[in-house]
Every structure is written in C-alpha cells, then in structure tokens.
Design a protein around this motif. Structure first.
Motif, PDB file in Angstrom:
ATOM      1  N   LYS A  49       0.844  -1.210  -0.145  1.00  0.00           N
ATOM      2  CA  LYS A  49       0.055  -0.066  -0.025  1.00  0.00           C
ATOM      3  C   LYS A  49       0.893   1.194   0.002  1.00  0.00           C
ATOM      4  N   ALA A  50       0.197   2.089  -0.284  1.00  0.00           N
ATOM      5  CA  ALA A  50       0.854   3.629  -0.177  1.00  0.00           C
ATOM      6  C   ALA A  50      -0.108   4.663   0.012  1.00  0.00           C
ATOM      7  N   THR A  51       0.230   5.318   1.164  1.00  0.00           N
ATOM      8  CA  THR A  51      -0.840   6.388   1.489  1.00  0.00           C
ATOM      9  C   THR A  51      -0.656   7.977   1.140  1.00  0.00           C
ATOM     10  N   GLY A  61       9.092  -8.492  -2.780  1.00  0.00           N
ATOM     11  CA  GLY A  61       9.570  -8.483  -4.110  1.00  0.00           C
ATOM     12  C   GLY A  61       8.798  -7.463  -5.376  1.00  0.00           C
ATOM     13  N   PHE A  62       7.515  -7.163  -4.709  1.00  0.00           N
ATOM     14  CA  PHE A  62       6.574  -6.347  -5.721  1.00  0.00           C
ATOM     15  C   PHE A  62       6.883  -5.077  -5.106  1.00  0.00           C
ATOM     16  N   GLU A  63       6.680  -4.033  -6.124  1.00  0.00           N
ATOM     17  CA  GLU A  63       6.747  -2.708  -5.910  1.00  0.00           C
ATOM     18  C   GLU A  63       5.765  -2.130  -6.498  1.00  0.00           C
ATOM     19  N   ALA A  64       5.359  -0.749  -6.007  1.00  0.00           N
ATOM     20  CA  ALA A  64       4.398   0.335  -6.562  1.00  0.00           C
ATOM     21  C   ALA A  64       4.721   1.556  -5.982  1.00  0.00           C
ATOM     22  N   THR A  65       4.828   2.641  -6.998  1.00  0.00           N
ATOM     23  CA  THR A  65       4.959   3.747  -6.352  1.00  0.00           C
ATOM     24  C   THR A  65       3.787   4.804  -6.634  1.00  0.00           C
ATOM     25  N   HIS A  74       1.410   1.447 -10.782  1.00  0.00           N
ATOM     26  CA  HIS A  74       1.578   0.353 -11.367  1.00  0.00           C
ATOM     27  C   HIS A  74       2.249  -0.582 -10.488  1.00  0.00           C
ATOM     28  N   LEU A  75       2.107  -1.911 -10.727  1.00  0.00           N
ATOM     29  CA  LEU A  75       2.752  -2.907  -9.720  1.00  0.00           C
ATOM     30  C   LEU A  75       3.841  -3.591 -10.796  1.00  0.00           C
ATOM     31  N   GLU A  76       5.009  -3.649  -9.944  1.00  0.00           N
ATOM     32  CA  GLU A  76       6.242  -4.187 -10.545  1.00  0.00           C
ATOM     33  C   GLU A  76       6.887  -5.279  -9.757  1.00  0.00           C
ATOM     34  N   LYS A  77       7.609  -6.110 -10.501  1.00  0.00           N
ATOM     35  CA  LYS A  77       8.588  -7.142  -9.896  1.00  0.00           C
ATOM     36  C   LYS A  77       9.364  -7.612 -11.052  1.00  0.00           C
TER      37      LYS A  77
END
Lengths: 111, 116
Positions: A49-51, A61-65, A74-77
């Motif tokens: 999540k990001a607030t 290993g997943f990231e999203a900004t 966008h979700l990235e791995k």
C-alpha cells in the motif's frame, strides 16, 4: 465517481521475467492506494500500500509507487516466480473506509 | 495480526432455503465490516457496509431483505441469504476495517455458496 482501471489480463509470463501491471485511478482527493492478491479459492490478501504521493509500497519483491502526476500505481516485480500466479487487484480508498477495486488482472507464471 | 475468518468456507443448499455466513475478526475489534460478492473471474462488488450496533448500509441494487446483515458485536458480522436461488450462487467475501487505518481492510478467506 471514483474508479480504478487496471491492465486487462490474463497475463502469462515465464519464470524470472519482469512484471508490470498497470493501474490508474480517478484523482478525487488524495486516496490511499493498495494492491491486493487473490490466490485460487481464497480471499484477498494485502500485498502493499501507499498512503501519499511519491510513497513506494513494497512486499515480497513487488513494488508500486504512488504517482500523483499520472494518477497511477503500477505494480512491478523484477523476477517473477511460479508461486506469484494469482489475481491481482488494484484499489483506492473512498471516503473514510471504503475501497474501490479495479477489475483484477489474472497472472500466470510458467516454469 | 488482523486476521479475519469466515464460516463456512463452502456451502451447498437447496433453492428456497436460507444460509447464514459468519465473519469474525479474530484478534482485533472491527467497528466496520464489509460484505462483497465476487462472480467468477470478476472483481469484488461491495454489497453492504455494516457498523457494530447499527443497521447495515446497502449499495445500490442490493436487496436488503434478501441479504440480511447483522453486526451484533465488535468481532462478528453475519450475512444471511434468505430464500436462496441458483442466481445467488457466488463467492461471498467479508472484510473488516481498523480504526485509524483509513481504507485498509482485512479480508476473510471467502465462502463459496452453491444453490441447487
């Protein structure tokens, strides 16, 4: 109204490939943003999540900004595994507690 | 922490009967719980929001007399599908919100309902 649009699936990749699943949201206010994952026959699990703007959520290993300027999350791995096969849902907060979900993206990783 | 359970995980019933699904927050108190319905290969559709001790708020198009929701305690909400019909067959998922964590919800594992 508030909405979330996800990249249409299904997405099929080979193990160790790079993954991107696009997600954009309607820019009403400054919502919290989430990625949930659903494995076959199960409920949803919070992946990350990001607030607030420019926050980066990360897990397994997943990231999203959180990109306010492009209203995207966008979700990235970098290197996917067979065990990552699941349905991924992007969501934004609505009001105090509700969530608005995207349509989901089914991901299949082949060995 | 923040575990939500659902019971039963799977239920098969005859048309015309009622089915109750329980949703429990195991290690926290949930003032707000949500009930979703998910059709095969589709996203979650919010059916209703329930707050402990008050009537549930139903989303547009959801029949409140068909889907009875009770949130009698801070750890338990129930969904009763009354006079079930085959078109009510679906995957029902509950979730619970935590005070102080805006929008974040913790999901139960879901209940697969099949109406014959």
């Amino acid at each position: 109204g508030d909405s979330v649009t996800q990249m249409e699936g299904p997405v099929t990749l080979s193990e160790e490939a790079f993954l991107t699943i696009n997600c954009t949201y309607t820019a009403t206010g400054y919502p919290s943003l989430f990625w949930y994952v659903q494995y076959p026959g199960e409920g949803l699990q919070l992946l990350l999540k990001a607030t607030k703007a420019d926050d980066k959520g990360s897990n397994k290993g997943f990231e999203a900004t959180y990109r306010k300027e492009t209203t995207s999350f966008h979700l990235e791995k970098g290197s996917v595994q067979v065990s990552d096969s699941a349905v991924y849902f992007c969501a934004r907060g609505q009001g105090a507690q509700k969530l608005v979900f995207g349509q989901g993206t089914r991901l299949t990783i082949n060995p | 922490g923040a575990v939500v359970s659902q019971h039963p995980s799977r239920v098969i019933c005859k048309s015309g009967t009622s089915v109750k699904i329980e949703c429990r927050s195991l290690d926290f108190q949930a003032t707000t719980m949500f009930w979703y319905r998910q059709f095969p290969k589709q996203s979650l559709m919010l059916m209703a929001t329930s707050n402990e001790g008050s009537k549930a708020t139903y989303e547009q198009g959801v029949e409140k007399d068909k889907f009875l929701i009770n949130h009698a305690s801070l750890t338990l909400s129930t969904l009763t599908v009354t006079s079930a019909h085959p078109e009510d067959s679906s995957f029902y998922i509950c979730s619970a919100g935590l005070v102080g964590l805006p929008s974040e919800q913790f999901f139960g594992p879901g209940t697969r309902l099949t109406v014959l």
